[in-house]
Design a protein around this motif. Sequence first.
Motif, PDB file in Angstrom:
ATOM      1  N   UNK A  44       0.837  -1.210   0.000  1.00 20.36           N
ATOM      2  CA  UNK A  44       0.000   0.000   0.000  1.00 20.36           C
ATOM      3  C   UNK A  44       0.869   1.256   0.000  1.00 20.36           C
ATOM      4  N   UNK A  45       1.980   1.212   0.715  1.00 18.72           N
ATOM      5  CA  UNK A  45       2.926   2.340   0.691  1.00 18.72           C
ATOM      6  C   UNK A  45       3.513   2.521  -0.699  1.00 18.72           C
ATOM      7  N   UNK A  46       3.840   1.415  -1.358  1.00 22.16           N
ATOM      8  CA  UNK A  46       4.391   1.492  -2.715  1.00 22.16           C
ATOM      9  C   UNK A  46       3.352   2.066  -3.679  1.00 22.16           C
ATOM     10  N   UNK A  47       2.087   1.713  -3.509  1.00 16.27           N
ATOM     11  CA  UNK A  47       1.020   2.309  -4.333  1.00 16.27           C
ATOM     12  C   UNK A  47       1.005   3.816  -4.127  1.00 16.27           C
ATOM     13  N   UNK A  48       1.008   4.235  -2.874  1.00 17.70           N
ATOM     14  CA  UNK A  48       0.932   5.658  -2.553  1.00 17.70           C
ATOM     15  C   UNK A  48       2.131   6.431  -3.091  1.00 17.70           C
ATOM     16  N   UNK A  49       3.315   5.909  -2.875  1.00 19.03           N
ATOM     17  CA  UNK A  49       4.530   6.583  -3.344  1.00 19.03           C
ATOM     18  C   UNK A  49       4.590   6.579  -4.873  1.00 19.03           C
ATOM     19  N   UNK A  50       4.185   5.483  -5.498  1.00 14.27           N
ATOM     20  CA  UNK A  50       4.172   5.410  -6.970  1.00 14.27           C
ATOM     21  C   UNK A  50       3.245   6.467  -7.562  1.00 14.27           C
ATOM     22  N   UNK A  51       2.067   6.572  -6.988  1.00 11.19           N
ATOM     23  CA  UNK A  51       1.090   7.574  -7.430  1.00 11.19           C
ATOM     24  C   UNK A  51       1.675   8.981  -7.272  1.00 11.19           C
ATOM     25  N   UNK A  67      -1.168   1.228 -10.270  1.00  7.03           N
ATOM     26  CA  UNK A  67      -1.706   0.849  -8.961  1.00  7.03           C
ATOM     27  C   UNK A  67      -1.772  -0.671  -8.797  1.00  7.03           C
ATOM     28  N   UNK A  68      -2.177  -1.369  -9.840  1.00  2.00           N
ATOM     29  CA  UNK A  68      -2.277  -2.836  -9.764  1.00  2.00           C
ATOM     30  C   UNK A  68      -0.896  -3.451  -9.597  1.00  2.00           C
ATOM     31  N   UNK A  69       0.061  -3.034 -10.400  1.00  2.00           N
ATOM     32  CA  UNK A  69       1.425  -3.558 -10.291  1.00  2.00           C
ATOM     33  C   UNK A  69       2.057  -3.250  -8.946  1.00  2.00           C
ATOM     34  N   UNK A  70       1.832  -2.037  -8.444  1.00  3.17           N
ATOM     35  CA  UNK A  70       2.390  -1.654  -7.146  1.00  3.17           C
ATOM     36  C   UNK A  70       1.770  -2.477  -6.016  1.00  3.17           C
ATOM     37  N   UNK A  71       0.463  -2.692  -6.079  1.00  2.00           N
ATOM     38  CA  UNK A  71      -0.203  -3.446  -5.022  1.00  2.00           C
ATOM     39  C   UNK A  71       0.188  -4.921  -5.030  1.00  2.00           C
TER      40      UNK A  71
END
Length: 166
Positions: A44-51, A67-71
């Motif tokens: 979830x942190x990786x999703x947030x930082x990626x975004x 978002x899908x790849x990060x999650x």
Amino acid sequence: MSSYSNSKAEIAQSVLDTYLADDVVNTMNDYIQHGSTTTLQHCLSVVSVSYAMASRLHWKVNYQNLATGALLHDFYLYDWHTHKSKGTLHGFAHPHIACRNAADRFQINAEVQHIITTHMWPLTLRYVPRSKEAVIVCMADKYCSMLETIAGFWQTALKFCRIRRV
């Protein structure tokens, strides 16, 4: 915030809502990733930082794939601290295991599979990120992992200091 920014946030939230409704995705909360951070918290942190990175860089990316790849980039579903793999270290093997698990469980496209399998570059030298989304997730993963690991060391040091004072 512009309507374009709202639509990016809505896409990311829609992706999260879809996958977080899945019981198997939620089992990632049962495994510790770095320090005291669970695998799901890390993802979830990786999703947030990626975004945030994509937005700050003003890169035109596919936010759904991002978002899908990060999650799902660490969707390997085991405790890597105790897991015995077949002669391959976790750092090298888990991107492929996560990709296989994600592809078996969900209908993910080739771009999402690429994001998942390349997120450990440069450790996995032969699997180089080729898209903006894959580069972002790779960088966000390194950033989050570093912060989580440092936080884990800090918590351990604080516990040690408290024990010594008693």
